[in-house]
Design a protein around this motif. Structure first.
Motif, PDB file in Angstrom:
ATOM      1  N   MET A   5       0.721  -1.117  -0.100  1.00 41.49           N
ATOM      2  CA  MET A   5      -0.004  -0.062   0.265  1.00 41.49           C
ATOM      3  C   MET A   5       0.686   1.210  -0.075  1.00 41.49           C
ATOM      4  SD  MET A   5      -3.143  -1.264  -0.201  1.00 41.49           S
ATOM      5  CE  MET A   5      -4.184   0.114   0.363  1.00 41.49           C
ATOM      6  N   GLY A   6       2.057   1.034  -0.597  1.00 41.95           N
ATOM      7  CA  GLY A   6       3.109   2.541  -0.396  1.00 41.95           C
ATOM      8  C   GLY A   6       2.293   3.547  -1.453  1.00 41.95           C
ATOM      9  N   TRP A   7       1.848   3.450  -2.300  1.00 46.16           N
ATOM     10  CA  TRP A   7       1.213   4.450  -3.404  1.00 46.16           C
ATOM     11  C   TRP A   7       0.174   5.104  -2.396  1.00 46.16           C
ATOM     12  CZ3 TRP A   7       2.478   7.553  -6.802  1.00 46.16           C
ATOM     13  CH2 TRP A   7       1.557   8.338  -7.476  1.00 46.16           C
ATOM     14  N   HIS A   8      -0.732   4.128  -1.805  1.00 48.43           N
ATOM     15  CA  HIS A   8      -1.811   4.757  -0.847  1.00 48.43           C
ATOM     16  C   HIS A   8      -1.295   5.487   0.227  1.00 48.43           C
ATOM     17  CE1 HIS A   8      -5.758   4.366   1.036  1.00 48.43           C
ATOM     18  NE2 HIS A   8      -5.257   4.235   2.286  1.00 48.43           N
ATOM     19  N   LYS A   9      -0.449   5.160   0.878  1.00 46.33           N
ATOM     20  CA  LYS A   9       0.311   6.023   1.785  1.00 46.33           C
ATOM     21  C   LYS A   9       0.797   7.276   1.395  1.00 46.33           C
ATOM     22  CE  LYS A   9       1.070   1.910   5.012  1.00 46.33           C
ATOM     23  NZ  LYS A   9       1.984   0.981   5.387  1.00 46.33           N
ATOM     24  N   PHE A  10       1.546   7.228   0.247  1.00 44.17           N
ATOM     25  CA  PHE A  10       2.044   8.491  -0.362  1.00 44.17           C
ATOM     26  C   PHE A  10       0.966   9.454  -0.651  1.00 44.17           C
ATOM     27  CE2 PHE A  10       2.604  10.800  -4.248  1.00 44.17           C
ATOM     28  CZ  PHE A  10       3.794  11.660  -4.005  1.00 44.17           C
ATOM     29  N   LEU A  11      -0.472   8.732  -1.274  1.00 47.59           N
ATOM     30  CA  LEU A  11      -1.389   9.671  -1.486  1.00 47.59           C
ATOM     31  C   LEU A  11      -1.936  10.509  -0.287  1.00 47.59           C
ATOM     32  CD1 LEU A  11      -3.477   7.756  -4.104  1.00 47.59           C
ATOM     33  CD2 LEU A  11      -2.136   9.974  -4.526  1.00 47.59           C
ATOM     34  N   ILE A  12      -2.185   9.582   0.942  1.00 46.65           N
ATOM     35  CA  ILE A  12      -2.884  10.064   2.078  1.00 46.65           C
ATOM     36  C   ILE A  12      -2.105  10.905   3.153  1.00 46.65           C
ATOM     37  CG2 ILE A  12      -4.772   8.326   1.709  1.00 46.65           C
ATOM     38  CD1 ILE A  12      -3.165   6.685   4.343  1.00 46.65           C
ATOM     39  N   ASN A  21     -16.526   4.104  -1.064  1.00 44.05           N
ATOM     40  CA  ASN A  21     -16.369   4.939  -2.495  1.00 44.05           C
ATOM     41  C   ASN A  21     -14.900   5.716  -2.456  1.00 44.05           C
ATOM     42  OD1 ASN A  21     -17.840   5.537  -4.874  1.00 44.05           O
ATOM     43  ND2 ASN A  21     -18.661   7.226  -4.035  1.00 44.05           N
ATOM     44  N   ALA A  22     -14.242   5.537  -1.730  1.00 43.80           N
ATOM     45  CA  ALA A  22     -13.015   6.320  -1.616  1.00 43.80           C
ATOM     46  C   ALA A  22     -12.101   6.561  -2.945  1.00 43.80           C
ATOM     47  CB  ALA A  22     -12.300   6.117  -0.431  1.00 43.80           C
ATOM     48  N   PRO A  23     -12.101   5.383  -3.510  1.00 41.86           N
ATOM     49  CA  PRO A  23     -11.258   5.303  -4.758  1.00 41.86           C
ATOM     50  C   PRO A  23     -11.890   6.018  -5.929  1.00 41.86           C
ATOM     51  CG  PRO A  23     -10.907   3.166  -3.647  1.00 41.86           C
ATOM     52  CD  PRO A  23     -12.079   3.839  -3.118  1.00 41.86           C
ATOM     53  N   ASN A  24     -13.402   5.950  -5.936  1.00 41.60           N
ATOM     54  CA  ASN A  24     -13.981   6.857  -6.831  1.00 41.60           C
ATOM     55  C   ASN A  24     -14.099   8.318  -6.823  1.00 41.60           C
ATOM     56  OD1 ASN A  24     -14.766   4.274  -8.331  1.00 41.60           O
ATOM     57  ND2 ASN A  24     -16.681   3.975  -6.906  1.00 41.60           N
ATOM     58  N   LEU A  25     -13.854   8.434  -5.574  1.00 45.05           N
ATOM     59  CA  LEU A  25     -13.967   9.966  -4.945  1.00 45.05           C
ATOM     60  C   LEU A  25     -12.647  10.664  -5.754  1.00 45.05           C
ATOM     61  CD1 LEU A  25     -15.507  10.159  -1.587  1.00 45.05           C
ATOM     62  CD2 LEU A  25     -16.407  10.925  -3.688  1.00 45.05           C
ATOM     63  N   LEU A  26     -11.601   9.591  -5.472  1.00 44.51           N
ATOM     64  CA  LEU A  26     -10.238  10.211  -5.919  1.00 44.51           C
ATOM     65  C   LEU A  26     -10.062  10.363  -7.438  1.00 44.51           C
ATOM     66  CD1 LEU A  26      -7.494  10.526  -5.116  1.00 44.51           C
ATOM     67  CD2 LEU A  26      -6.806   8.274  -5.611  1.00 44.51           C
ATOM     68  N   MET A  27     -11.136   9.546  -8.165  1.00 45.03           N
ATOM     69  CA  MET A  27     -11.082   9.628  -9.615  1.00 45.03           C
ATOM     70  C   MET A  27     -11.554  11.126  -9.870  1.00 45.03           C
ATOM     71  SD  MET A  27      -9.386   7.044 -10.773  1.00 45.03           S
ATOM     72  CE  MET A  27      -8.385   7.099  -9.739  1.00 45.03           C
ATOM     73  N   ILE A  80      -2.954   6.149 -13.253  1.00 46.28           N
ATOM     74  CA  ILE A  80      -2.179   5.338 -12.239  1.00 46.28           C
ATOM     75  C   ILE A  80      -3.336   4.724 -11.116  1.00 46.28           C
ATOM     76  CG2 ILE A  80      -0.509   5.563 -10.428  1.00 46.28           C
ATOM     77  CD1 ILE A  80       0.875   7.579 -12.292  1.00 46.28           C
ATOM     78  N   ASN A  81      -4.139   5.754 -10.620  1.00 44.74           N
ATOM     79  CA  ASN A  81      -4.883   5.193  -9.572  1.00 44.74           C
ATOM     80  C   ASN A  81      -6.156   4.447  -9.912  1.00 44.74           C
ATOM     81  OD1 ASN A  81      -3.636   6.793  -7.344  1.00 44.74           O
ATOM     82  ND2 ASN A  81      -4.092   8.676  -8.596  1.00 44.74           N
ATOM     83  N   LYS A  82      -6.340   4.408 -11.022  1.00 43.44           N
ATOM     84  CA  LYS A  82      -7.505   3.578 -11.406  1.00 43.44           C
ATOM     85  C   LYS A  82      -6.992   2.102 -11.664  1.00 43.44           C
ATOM     86  CE  LYS A  82     -10.908   2.669 -15.529  1.00 43.44           C
ATOM     87  NZ  LYS A  82     -11.333   1.631 -14.883  1.00 43.44           N
ATOM     88  N   THR A  83      -5.987   1.860 -12.035  1.00 41.80           N
ATOM     89  CA  THR A  83      -5.245   0.658 -12.124  1.00 41.80           C
ATOM     90  C   THR A  83      -4.941   0.154 -10.591  1.00 41.80           C
ATOM     91  OG1 THR A  83      -4.413   1.009 -14.208  1.00 41.80           O
ATOM     92  CG2 THR A  83      -3.406  -0.831 -12.931  1.00 41.80           C
ATOM     93  N   TYR A  84      -4.433   1.108  -9.880  1.00 38.83           N
ATOM     94  CA  TYR A  84      -3.817   0.784  -8.696  1.00 38.83           C
ATOM     95  C   TYR A  84      -5.091   0.288  -7.541  1.00 38.83           C
ATOM     96  CZ  TYR A  84      -1.624   1.345  -3.897  1.00 38.83           C
ATOM     97  OH  TYR A  84      -1.034   1.262  -2.796  1.00 38.83           O
ATOM     98  N   TYR A  85      -6.122   1.130  -7.374  1.00 36.24           N
ATOM     99  CA  TYR A  85      -7.226   1.054  -6.696  1.00 36.24           C
ATOM    100  C   TYR A  85      -8.183  -0.064  -7.209  1.00 36.24           C
ATOM    101  CZ  TYR A  85      -5.879   4.358  -3.544  1.00 36.24           C
ATOM    102  OH  TYR A  85      -4.995   5.114  -2.684  1.00 36.24           O
ATOM    103  N   GLU A  86      -8.105  -0.453  -8.711  1.00 37.59           N
ATOM    104  CA  GLU A  86      -8.901  -1.527  -9.174  1.00 37.59           C
ATOM    105  C   GLU A  86      -8.521  -2.899  -8.364  1.00 37.59           C
ATOM    106  OE1 GLU A  86      -9.012  -1.462 -13.301  1.00 37.59           O
ATOM    107  OE2 GLU A  86     -10.789  -0.150 -13.319  1.00 37.59           O
TER     108      GLU A  86
END
Length: 158
Positions: free
Chosen positions: A19-26, A95-101, A144-150
């Motif tokens: 979850m490194g990318w997730h942590k970078f984002l948040i 719904n968090a990944p969708n909100l990010l999109m 990037i996030n679409k692929t990552y969070y899917e």
């Protein structure tokens, strides 16, 4: 009965994948985006981007002040959205990944709409105001996030 006491199961707070990318984002990216949007929004609302020439520029192009005010408010809304989405992602909300999109799509819309309206209220053309490089980050982050969070949607259950 056994399942409710099985502490080895994965939970959203203990993900089963990196979850490194997730942590970078948040912890960085969304906070930094909020700060940058706050600065840019207040500059547009106050005319600070024109430095000491704001009054002169606004007197020459009356509609420009309205465009700047509108987009200043929109960019401040994006700043607030960055913080909201950050907390949704951190809480593993469904719904968090969708909100990010949606956040990145809104960023693209604002990035395209501002030079369009500026070109309609001043003698400047869209090409003179628009910088394609301003779209690189938001568009790249969408993919990037679409692929990552899917791959991680099963973690967002709260």
């Amino acid at each position: 009965m056994q399942d409710q006491f099985d502490f080895q199961k994965e939970t959203p707070t203990q993900p089963d994948m990196p979850m490194g990318w997730h942590k970078f984002l948040i912890y960085f990216s969304l906070w930094a985006g909020a700060v940058v949007n706050l600065i840019n929004g207040f500059q547009l609302l106050t005319g600070a981007q024109y430095e000491d020439n704001a009054d002169w520029i606004y007197s020459m192009y009356g509609g420009l002040r309205g465009v700047d005010m509108l987009f200043g408010a929109a960019i401040l809304a994006l700043a607030a959205a960055c913080i909201y989405v950050r907390f949704q992602l951190a809480g593993y909300k469904r719904n968090a990944p969708n909100l990010l999109m949606y956040l990145y799509v809104a960023n693209v819309v604002v990035t395209l709409a501002y030079p369009l309206l500026v070109s309609m209220t001043t003698p400047l053309s869209f090409g003179e105001v628009f910088s394609a490089t301003s779209l690189v980050g938001p568009v790249a982050f969408i993919f990037i996030n679409k692929t990552y969070y899917e791959k991680r949607m099963h973690l967002f259950v709260n």
